[in-house]
Every structure is written in structure tokens, then in C-alpha cells.
Motif scaffolding. Sequence first.
Motif, PDB file in Angstrom:
ATOM      1  N   UNK A  18       0.347  -1.308   0.233  1.00 28.51           N
ATOM      2  CA  UNK A  18      -0.036   0.369  -0.037  1.00 28.51           C
ATOM      3  C   UNK A  18       0.975   1.641   0.424  1.00 28.51           C
ATOM      4  N   UNK A  19       1.755   0.960   0.242  1.00 29.87           N
ATOM      5  CA  UNK A  19       3.064   2.827   0.080  1.00 29.87           C
ATOM      6  C   UNK A  19       4.006   2.299  -0.743  1.00 29.87           C
ATOM      7  N   UNK A  20       4.517   2.842  -1.421  1.00 27.29           N
ATOM      8  CA  UNK A  20       5.862   2.861  -2.418  1.00 27.29           C
ATOM      9  C   UNK A  20       6.444   3.986  -2.342  1.00 27.29           C
ATOM     10  N   UNK A  21       8.010   3.627  -1.827  1.00 26.07           N
ATOM     11  CA  UNK A  21       8.517   5.003  -2.178  1.00 26.07           C
ATOM     12  C   UNK A  21       9.977   5.096  -3.402  1.00 26.07           C
ATOM     13  N   UNK A  22       9.564   5.473  -3.973  1.00 28.16           N
ATOM     14  CA  UNK A  22      10.416   6.056  -4.954  1.00 28.16           C
ATOM     15  C   UNK A  22      11.809   6.791  -4.569  1.00 28.16           C
ATOM     16  N   UNK A 165       7.499   1.476  11.719  1.00 28.87           N
ATOM     17  CA  UNK A 165       5.705   1.669  12.877  1.00 28.87           C
ATOM     18  C   UNK A 165       4.774   2.739  11.918  1.00 28.87           C
ATOM     19  N   UNK A 166       5.234   3.255  10.605  1.00 26.57           N
ATOM     20  CA  UNK A 166       4.930   3.839   9.359  1.00 26.57           C
ATOM     21  C   UNK A 166       4.191   3.111   8.959  1.00 26.57           C
ATOM     22  N   UNK A 167       4.521   2.188   8.409  1.00 21.92           N
ATOM     23  CA  UNK A 167       3.721   1.044   7.405  1.00 21.92           C
ATOM     24  C   UNK A 167       4.071  -0.263   6.889  1.00 21.92           C
ATOM     25  N   UNK A 168       3.563  -0.791   7.965  1.00 25.27           N
ATOM     26  CA  UNK A 168       4.892  -2.688   7.830  1.00 25.27           C
ATOM     27  C   UNK A 168       5.296  -2.962   6.641  1.00 25.27           C
ATOM     28  N   UNK A 169       4.318  -2.762   4.766  1.00 27.29           N
ATOM     29  CA  UNK A 169       4.815  -3.221   4.410  1.00 27.29           C
ATOM     30  C   UNK A 169       4.606  -1.910   2.873  1.00 27.29           C
ATOM     31  N   UNK A 170       5.882  -2.181   2.975  1.00 29.81           N
ATOM     32  CA  UNK A 170       6.326  -0.626   1.901  1.00 29.81           C
ATOM     33  C   UNK A 170       6.847  -1.532   0.565  1.00 29.81           C
ATOM     34  N   UNK A 171       6.990  -0.470  -0.246  1.00 31.29           N
ATOM     35  CA  UNK A 171       8.201  -1.649  -1.586  1.00 31.29           C
ATOM     36  C   UNK A 171       9.219  -0.189  -1.324  1.00 31.29           C
ATOM     37  N   UNK A 172      10.403  -0.095  -1.399  1.00 27.39           N
ATOM     38  CA  UNK A 172      11.152   0.989  -1.895  1.00 27.39           C
ATOM     39  C   UNK A 172      12.472   0.633  -2.936  1.00 27.39           C
ATOM     40  N   UNK A 173      12.407   1.666  -4.221  1.00 25.42           N
ATOM     41  CA  UNK A 173      12.230   1.740  -5.444  1.00 25.42           C
ATOM     42  C   UNK A 173      13.864   3.321  -5.529  1.00 25.42           C
ATOM     43  N   UNK A 174      15.309   2.054  -5.593  1.00 24.57           N
ATOM     44  CA  UNK A 174      15.710   2.928  -5.675  1.00 24.57           C
ATOM     45  C   UNK A 174      16.703   3.056  -6.900  1.00 24.57           C
TER      46      UNK A 174
END
Length: 341
Positions: A18-22, A165-174
Amino acid sequence: MTHRIATIVSGESRPHFPFVILQSSLVQSSLPVLRTFVNKRDVVSHVILFSLLYPPLTLVDPSEEGLQIVDMRAEVPGYSETRPDPLDYFSSIVKQALSAIAPDGPLTVIIDAADVLCADLGSPSQTCAVITSLLSHISARPKPSRLVIHLTTPSPLRDHILAPRLSPTLAHVVAHPPALLLHLATAQLMPPPPAGRPDRFWHVFSPLASRTWEVEEIVLGPGGGGARNDWGDGDRSGVGRNLEKELLGWLRDSPCSLSELDSLKPIFEDVGKTASEQLTPHLSFNLNLTPEQQQSRTNVPLPYAHKGMQYAFSFKDHSILYDPDSADDIDDEDPDDDLNI
């Protein structure tokens, strides 16, 4: 083969993110990936793009079906008298969109420059409050709803938003520059998988990739990078969560394998070759032997293979042959004679 990032963009990944970081940097941009998220929509999905830095037309296809653009580039603190409070304004925009779409319709919220939002608010904690509020709306929607934010390295938000604590499941795309992989393959003989061993590669790649100034020097040359201050200390993003790592390339608007990138093809041309075959093209002399030379080499008598009866032995015995010289003191009666005890 379906790449992992392709399933993340489509929302079909398992587990759902639910949380994706680019994350972009001075030497490599992730805007092509962000553009794919913006334009990945259909009749049942709805996309909200909060534009804080980049002109929307640089990220949006001409067709705007299912897309809502909130252009906030002119809302600069100290220069705009009508600038709304981001916490209330972002939430109200999302709530209005939720009331306009079907109850079971997925929603994607995109912030094109979270660092600009943090600079406007003047506090990473307040920015995290805005992100937390948006995540609460996203979590209440059916899959594949998600929040996508874009950062630029170095970022004061990075460690805050990667916290479990902000989001237990996320995708971090670097986004990493191909020159970094070329440097590891040539200078440190550490090519990326499948050309090299994954465990050894990640052990070297992760610390180097976290040193922003050093990566900038590799791409821009000595003196071309920024200040020598490391942002982060290695892979702290994996603390407290199950971490999966994967390296993929990106061509135009879709992911690809690293071997498909023109700048990295020389690395993967040597996959499956022996060490001699890999070195031969780079040497001024030939290391390989012809069949005749190989046969002549096997016929050369070995100098340590004694032919006398006294030293006859078989290589299968695994025995050690030793000829004592005049200086050796071989005396079984007093083995400690040389210690002068």
C-alpha cells in the motif's frame, strides 16, 4: 518473466504494497518509474497526482481519463496568501475523490516531490503526519490502492518514512546509475547477478550505494560530486522487517533485466565462460593452448617424479618424500637434542 517491479506498478504483487517509495539521486532519476505509476490507470481505477515540483505534463499522457491533478507548484510559503494547510487540504482532496468513485474502486495517490512538501512544512514529523493521514485513507480502500511518493537523495524524510511504525509493508524503489555496476564489475571484480554470486555482490554493493558522494564521483568523476557526507549508514531500511532485494533495469516505460541495458552488456557477455576465456580478450598474448601444445605439455617428465627403486611411489599414496641434507639432525633417540635442554 514478470519482473517484481512490474507487479508492484500493476498492483498485482503478493504481498500487496500500500506504500511505495521512489528514490532518485543527482546522478540517476526514477521519474520514468513515477510516470508509469501516474499513467497506470483504467476505467475502474482513480489516480490523484499532487504536483509540487514537476510540471504535470511531463508525467501525464495526453489522455486524462481517471486522473485528477492537484497543481500546488504556485503554493509557496511566504509567497502565496491562499496556501492551504497541507494536512487538511490533502485529506479533503482524497475524501472528495473517494465519494466520487465506486465504493470498491481502487485509488492511487501520488506525491511527485515529498521533499518539497517537507521543506514547505519545515518539519519531517509534520510531513509524516500528512503521509500517515493519506495512508489511513488508502488502507480503508480495496486492493490495489496505494500511496506513491517520490524522494531525492539525500532526503531528511528517508529514515522517517522507512520506519515500520509508519507502514509495516512497503516497496522501496531506488534508482542506481549503471556506472556503479560497471565500477563494481571492473574495479572490484564484483559483477551483479547472474554474472556474480548474489551473496558476495550485495555485501559490497549495499555499503557503496549508500555513500552518496562516492557514487556521484564514480559517475561525474573526481570533484564532480557533492559534499562528502554519507546519508544513512548502509542498509538500515531492512531493520525490523523481512527484506527482499532485486536489481532490475528500466527501458522507456517498462522494467527489463540488467543484461538488456546497452551500458551493462559487456558485464554479462562473460557469463558461463572460464576465467581464461574472460581474460583472453583483454590481453596482448594468448593464454589458450592448441591440442598439439596440450599433448606436448603432458609428455614433459616431472622433475619430482623419481624413477629409482628407492623412491618408487604411486601418486595415489598421498605420501610425502623428503631427502635429508647434511644440516638435518635426525636422531630418534634424542628428538630434542637441538633445543639444548
